[in-house]
Design a protein around this motif. Structure first.
Motif, PDB file in Angstrom:
ATOM      1  N   GLU A 216       0.836  -1.213   0.000  1.00  0.00           N
ATOM      2  CA  GLU A 216       0.000   0.000   0.000  1.00  0.00           C
ATOM      3  C   GLU A 216       0.867   1.259   0.000  1.00  0.00           C
ATOM      4  OE1 GLU A 216      -2.899  -0.070  -0.800  1.00  0.00           O
ATOM      5  OE2 GLU A 216      -3.796  -1.957  -0.131  1.00  0.00           O
ATOM      6  N   ASN A 217       1.933   1.222   0.782  1.00  0.00           N
ATOM      7  CA  ASN A 217       2.809   2.398   0.857  1.00  0.00           C
ATOM      8  C   ASN A 217       3.495   2.661  -0.489  1.00  0.00           C
ATOM      9  OD1 ASN A 217       4.069   4.458   2.570  1.00  0.00           O
ATOM     10  ND2 ASN A 217       5.954   3.309   2.127  1.00  0.00           N
ATOM     11  N   GLY A 218       3.956   1.588  -1.121  1.00  0.00           N
ATOM     12  CA  GLY A 218       4.595   1.714  -2.433  1.00  0.00           C
ATOM     13  C   GLY A 218       3.614   2.243  -3.467  1.00  0.00           C
ATOM     14  N   HIS A 219       2.369   1.743  -3.408  1.00  0.00           N
ATOM     15  CA  HIS A 219       1.344   2.172  -4.352  1.00  0.00           C
ATOM     16  C   HIS A 219       1.046   3.665  -4.177  1.00  0.00           C
ATOM     17  CE1 HIS A 219      -2.837   2.178  -6.123  1.00  0.00           C
ATOM     18  NE2 HIS A 219      -2.172   1.503  -7.046  1.00  0.00           N
ATOM     19  N   ARG A 220       0.969   4.086  -2.906  1.00  0.00           N
ATOM     20  CA  ARG A 220       0.746   5.516  -2.639  1.00  0.00           C
ATOM     21  C   ARG A 220       1.899   6.347  -3.186  1.00  0.00           C
ATOM     22  NH1 ARG A 220      -1.558   4.047   2.160  1.00  0.00           N
ATOM     23  NH2 ARG A 220       0.457   3.934   3.197  1.00  0.00           N
ATOM     24  N   ALA A 221       3.119   5.850  -2.979  1.00  0.00           N
ATOM     25  CA  ALA A 221       4.306   6.588  -3.447  1.00  0.00           C
ATOM     26  C   ALA A 221       4.283   6.736  -4.966  1.00  0.00           C
ATOM     27  CB  ALA A 221       5.580   5.870  -2.995  1.00  0.00           C
ATOM     28  N   VAL A 222       3.877   5.674  -5.669  1.00  0.00           N
ATOM     29  CA  VAL A 222       3.822   5.713  -7.136  1.00  0.00           C
ATOM     30  C   VAL A 222       2.835   6.777  -7.607  1.00  0.00           C
ATOM     31  CG1 VAL A 222       3.050   4.383  -9.158  1.00  0.00           C
ATOM     32  CG2 VAL A 222       4.605   3.331  -7.487  1.00  0.00           C
ATOM     33  N   HIS A 223       1.709   6.912  -6.887  1.00  0.00           N
ATOM     34  CA  HIS A 223       0.687   7.868  -7.315  1.00  0.00           C
ATOM     35  C   HIS A 223       0.925   9.275  -6.771  1.00  0.00           C
ATOM     36  CE1 HIS A 223      -2.128   5.401  -9.629  1.00  0.00           C
ATOM     37  NE2 HIS A 223      -1.628   4.409  -8.922  1.00  0.00           N
ATOM     38  N   ALA A 224       1.832   9.410  -5.802  1.00  0.00           N
ATOM     39  CA  ALA A 224       2.049  10.728  -5.179  1.00  0.00           C
ATOM     40  C   ALA A 224       3.175  11.507  -5.854  1.00  0.00           C
ATOM     41  CB  ALA A 224       2.353  10.541  -3.694  1.00  0.00           C
ATOM     42  N   ARG A 225       3.782  10.936  -6.897  1.00  0.00           N
ATOM     43  CA  ARG A 225       4.891  11.627  -7.571  1.00  0.00           C
ATOM     44  C   ARG A 225       4.444  12.979  -8.124  1.00  0.00           C
ATOM     45  NH1 ARG A 225       8.753   7.945 -10.118  1.00  0.00           N
ATOM     46  NH2 ARG A 225       9.044   9.644 -11.606  1.00  0.00           N
ATOM     47  N   ALA A 226       5.399  13.900  -8.130  1.00  0.00           N
ATOM     48  CA  ALA A 226       5.102  15.221  -8.696  1.00  0.00           C
ATOM     49  C   ALA A 226       4.943  15.119 -10.213  1.00  0.00           C
ATOM     50  CB  ALA A 226       6.227  16.189  -8.337  1.00  0.00           C
ATOM     51  N   THR A 227       5.756  14.301 -10.847  1.00  0.00           N
ATOM     52  CA  THR A 227       5.692  14.140 -12.311  1.00  0.00           C
ATOM     53  C   THR A 227       5.577  12.654 -12.620  1.00  0.00           C
ATOM     54  OG1 THR A 227       8.082  13.912 -12.417  1.00  0.00           O
ATOM     55  CG2 THR A 227       7.180  16.128 -12.768  1.00  0.00           C
ATOM     56  N   ARG A 228       4.979  12.309 -13.782  1.00  0.00           N
ATOM     57  CA  ARG A 228       4.905  10.904 -14.179  1.00  0.00           C
ATOM     58  C   ARG A 228       6.291  10.443 -14.623  1.00  0.00           C
ATOM     59  NH1 ARG A 228       2.243   9.212 -11.039  1.00  0.00           N
ATOM     60  NH2 ARG A 228       2.757   7.235 -11.956  1.00  0.00           N
ATOM     61  N   PRO A 229       6.569   9.148 -14.474  1.00  0.00           N
ATOM     62  CA  PRO A 229       7.888   8.653 -14.887  1.00  0.00           C
ATOM     63  C   PRO A 229       8.116   8.860 -16.395  1.00  0.00           C
ATOM     64  CG  PRO A 229       6.506   6.852 -14.057  1.00  0.00           C
ATOM     65  CD  PRO A 229       5.711   8.100 -13.926  1.00  0.00           C
ATOM     66  N   PRO A 230       9.362   9.043 -16.806  1.00  0.00           N
ATOM     67  CA  PRO A 230       9.652   9.335 -18.219  1.00  0.00           C
ATOM     68  C   PRO A 230       9.576   8.073 -19.098  1.00  0.00           C
ATOM     69  CG  PRO A 230      11.680   9.255 -16.957  1.00  0.00           C
ATOM     70  CD  PRO A 230      10.572   9.037 -15.980  1.00  0.00           C
ATOM     71  N   THR A 231       8.424   7.410 -19.052  1.00  0.00           N
ATOM     72  CA  THR A 231       8.217   6.203 -19.837  1.00  0.00           C
ATOM     73  C   THR A 231       6.721   6.043 -20.024  1.00  0.00           C
ATOM     74  OG1 THR A 231       8.244   3.762 -19.735  1.00  0.00           O
ATOM     75  CG2 THR A 231       8.428   4.905 -17.642  1.00  0.00           C
ATOM     76  N   TRP A 232       6.287   5.682 -21.222  1.00  0.00           N
ATOM     77  CA  TRP A 232       4.862   5.427 -21.444  1.00  0.00           C
ATOM     78  C   TRP A 232       4.523   4.020 -20.974  1.00  0.00           C
ATOM     79  CZ3 TRP A 232       1.529   2.064 -23.710  1.00  0.00           C
ATOM     80  CH2 TRP A 232       0.210   2.523 -23.946  1.00  0.00           C
ATOM     81  N   PHE A 233       5.325   3.075 -21.441  1.00  0.00           N
ATOM     82  CA  PHE A 233       5.018   1.660 -21.225  1.00  0.00           C
ATOM     83  C   PHE A 233       5.024   1.277 -19.744  1.00  0.00           C
ATOM     84  CE2 PHE A 233       5.965  -2.852 -21.015  1.00  0.00           C
ATOM     85  CZ  PHE A 233       5.184  -3.394 -22.012  1.00  0.00           C
ATOM     86  N   TYR A 234       6.054   1.717 -19.023  1.00  0.00           N
ATOM     87  CA  TYR A 234       6.241   1.242 -17.651  1.00  0.00           C
ATOM     88  C   TYR A 234       5.527   2.086 -16.603  1.00  0.00           C
ATOM     89  CZ  TYR A 234       9.928  -1.845 -19.381  1.00  0.00           C
ATOM     90  OH  TYR A 234      10.623  -2.812 -20.023  1.00  0.00           O
ATOM     91  N   ASP A 235       4.785   3.105 -17.019  1.00  0.00           N
ATOM     92  CA  ASP A 235       4.114   3.967 -16.045  1.00  0.00           C
ATOM     93  C   ASP A 235       2.968   3.183 -15.381  1.00  0.00           C
ATOM     94  OD1 ASP A 235       2.773   5.877 -14.620  1.00  0.00           O
ATOM     95  OD2 ASP A 235       2.657   7.332 -16.261  1.00  0.00           O
ATOM     96  N   LEU A 236       3.152   2.801 -14.124  1.00  0.00           N
ATOM     97  CA  LEU A 236       2.166   1.925 -13.463  1.00  0.00           C
ATOM     98  C   LEU A 236       0.810   2.608 -13.294  1.00  0.00           C
ATOM     99  CD1 LEU A 236       4.358   0.093 -10.779  1.00  0.00           C
ATOM    100  CD2 LEU A 236       3.621  -0.744 -13.017  1.00  0.00           C
ATOM    101  N   ALA A 237       0.797   3.943 -13.239  1.00  0.00           N
ATOM    102  CA  ALA A 237      -0.490   4.651 -13.152  1.00  0.00           C
ATOM    103  C   ALA A 237      -1.314   4.365 -14.412  1.00  0.00           C
ATOM    104  CB  ALA A 237      -0.253   6.150 -12.984  1.00  0.00           C
ATOM    105  N   ARG A 238      -0.637   4.202 -15.546  1.00  0.00           N
ATOM    106  CA  ARG A 238      -1.341   3.884 -16.789  1.00  0.00           C
ATOM    107  C   ARG A 238      -1.956   2.481 -16.706  1.00  0.00           C
ATOM    108  NH1 ARG A 238      -0.805   6.460 -20.941  1.00  0.00           N
ATOM    109  NH2 ARG A 238       1.225   7.287 -20.368  1.00  0.00           N
ATOM    110  N   TRP A 239      -1.224   1.548 -16.063  1.00  0.00           N
ATOM    111  CA  TRP A 239      -1.731   0.180 -15.916  1.00  0.00           C
ATOM    112  C   TRP A 239      -2.908   0.161 -14.941  1.00  0.00           C
ATOM    113  CZ3 TRP A 239       0.286  -4.336 -18.381  1.00  0.00           C
ATOM    114  CH2 TRP A 239       1.289  -4.048 -19.309  1.00  0.00           C
TER     115      TRP A 239
END
Ligand SMILES: *Cc1c(COP(=O)(O)O)cnc(C)c1O
Length: 373
Positions: A216-239
């Motif tokens: 849960e903590n990791g999931h929150r961290a992924v969604h709390a980023r200021a900017t999306r990661p510099p990748t389309w494919f691996y962006d877990l928010a997209r998944w």
């Protein structure tokens, strides 16, 4: 130029076609899962597909103690890339343990992602020193660690490292490629934020699928980023978004290798039917049988107190290469050579997939005994 007819080239028996794969991945498939791979290709959408896909995610979630699981096309390293992209941002500092060959890869990957790496060295064949990790932690955003280092057969104390990291407000990312399906992992319970693994080792599947699991903590961290990661494919928010948008029809943003997922489903379903705890206890017992047997044959075995891995066994012997070559030539058994700190005078046995059974370990020990006579 002489051209070989295509048919003749494929008809030749491949010298790499071993009857028995006993390397630490990829594994030999159970024949029932191999049969699934031969079926007509299924699309990655539709109600039937979603049911199978969800079953795999649920099994992985139960096996890993992980509330959020992602299955993606790719190998274990792709899963590690995905986790790195999503958990950390360039310029941050991380502690990475140099556990051996795959620990080195994590150091390299972290640098590729623009992270400042504080390397914690490890004594070959021993678990990482918690005090050294604690010393390196202040000011770091994360710790990255191999759960089982495949070069040494050591299971590192990731649970204790995750607790240390939490005290410093740092995230923990674990490389579980050689551990999932063989070691007890309670991601959420242990406070690990993310793990990455792959289909082709302890999970008993064919190569080609990466698994990323978040707490849960990791999931929150992924969604709390200021900017999306510099990748389309691996962006877990997209998944996550794809799974929310079309939960009952097409829950992924890309085409999935459906045959690989269905073969993995078979392997995971059998583990579930055995009971995940019973399955893991069997892996530990099999590794013990293998290590005891090798020691009885006079070989030196890497077996740190309480930290011996279940899916890979490393043995030291001046005759290691000779033993490996004899097994390949006379018995069609492929074991792996030494790697990393144990590159010389060592071999590695993988207890994964259809090679990870009691009869296979007994056959291996008998043939090693014969090779040494
Ligand atoms: C096999 C392995 C990897 C690499 O996995 P790929 O699927 O080849 O990318 C990474 N880490 C560990 C510990 C491994 O055993």
């Amino acid at each position: 130029m002489k051209t070989e007819p295509f048919v003749a080239a494929t008809a030749i028996a491949d010298p790499d076609d071993y009857a028995h794969l006993m390397i630490p991945g990829p594994c030999r498939l159970d024949p029932r899962d191999a049969e699934v791979l031969g079926r007509p290709v299924r699309p990655h959408y539709g109600a039937g597909w979603v049911a199978s896909f969800r079953a795999v995610l649920a099994d992985l979630s139960a096996l890993l103690g992980a509330p959020h699981v992602y299955l993606m096309p790719g190998s274990g390293s792709a899963g590690l890339d995905a986790a790195l992209f999503n958990l950390f941002e360039p310029g941050q500092s991380v502690v990475v343990a140099d556990t051996g060959y795959f620990g080195r890869r994590l150091i390299d990957m972290a640098r590729v992602h623009g992270l400042h790496v504080r390397v914690v060295p490890c004594a070959p064949g021993l678990p990482v020193d918690l005090e050294r990790v604690a010393e390196a932690l202040p000011g770091c955003h994360g710790v990255i660690l191999t759960l089982v280092e495949t070069a040494t057969g050591v299971r590192h104390p990731v649970e204790r490292i995750a607790a240390l990291a939490r005290e410093h407000g740092a995230l923990t990312l674990v490389d579980a490629v050689a551990a999932a399906g063989g070691e007890r992992i309670d991601l959420q319970g242990a406070g690990i934020d993310a793990i990455a693994t792959a289909s082709q080792k302890g999970l008993g599947g064919a190569p080609g699928l990466a698994v990323v699991a978040l707490g849960e903590n990791g999931h929150r961290a992924v969604h709390a980023r200021a900017t999306r990661p510099p990748t389309w494919f691996y962006d877990l928010a997209r998944w996550d978004a794809a799974a929310l948008e079309s939960p009952d029809w097409e829950p992924t943003p890309v085409t999935m290798p459906t045959g690989l997922v269905l073969a993995l489903a078979g392997s995971l379903a059998r583990m579930r039917e055995t009971g995940f705890d019973a399955w893991l206890a069997e892996r530990a017992a099999l590794a013990r049988l293998c290590r005891d047997g090798l020691r009885t044959l006079g070989l030196d075995v890497i077996e740190p107190d309480g930290c011996a891995a279940s899916l890979v066994v490393v043995a030291l012997s001046p005759h290691a290469d000779e033993i490996r070559e004899r097994l390949a030539r006379d018995d069609g058994i492929m074991i792996a050579g030494g790697l990393g700190p144990f590159e010389e005078n060592a071999f590695r046995v993988g207890l994964v997939g259809a090679g990870g059974t009691r009869p296979m370990v007994e056959l291996l020990l008998e043939r090693i005994a014969a090779a040494r006579r």
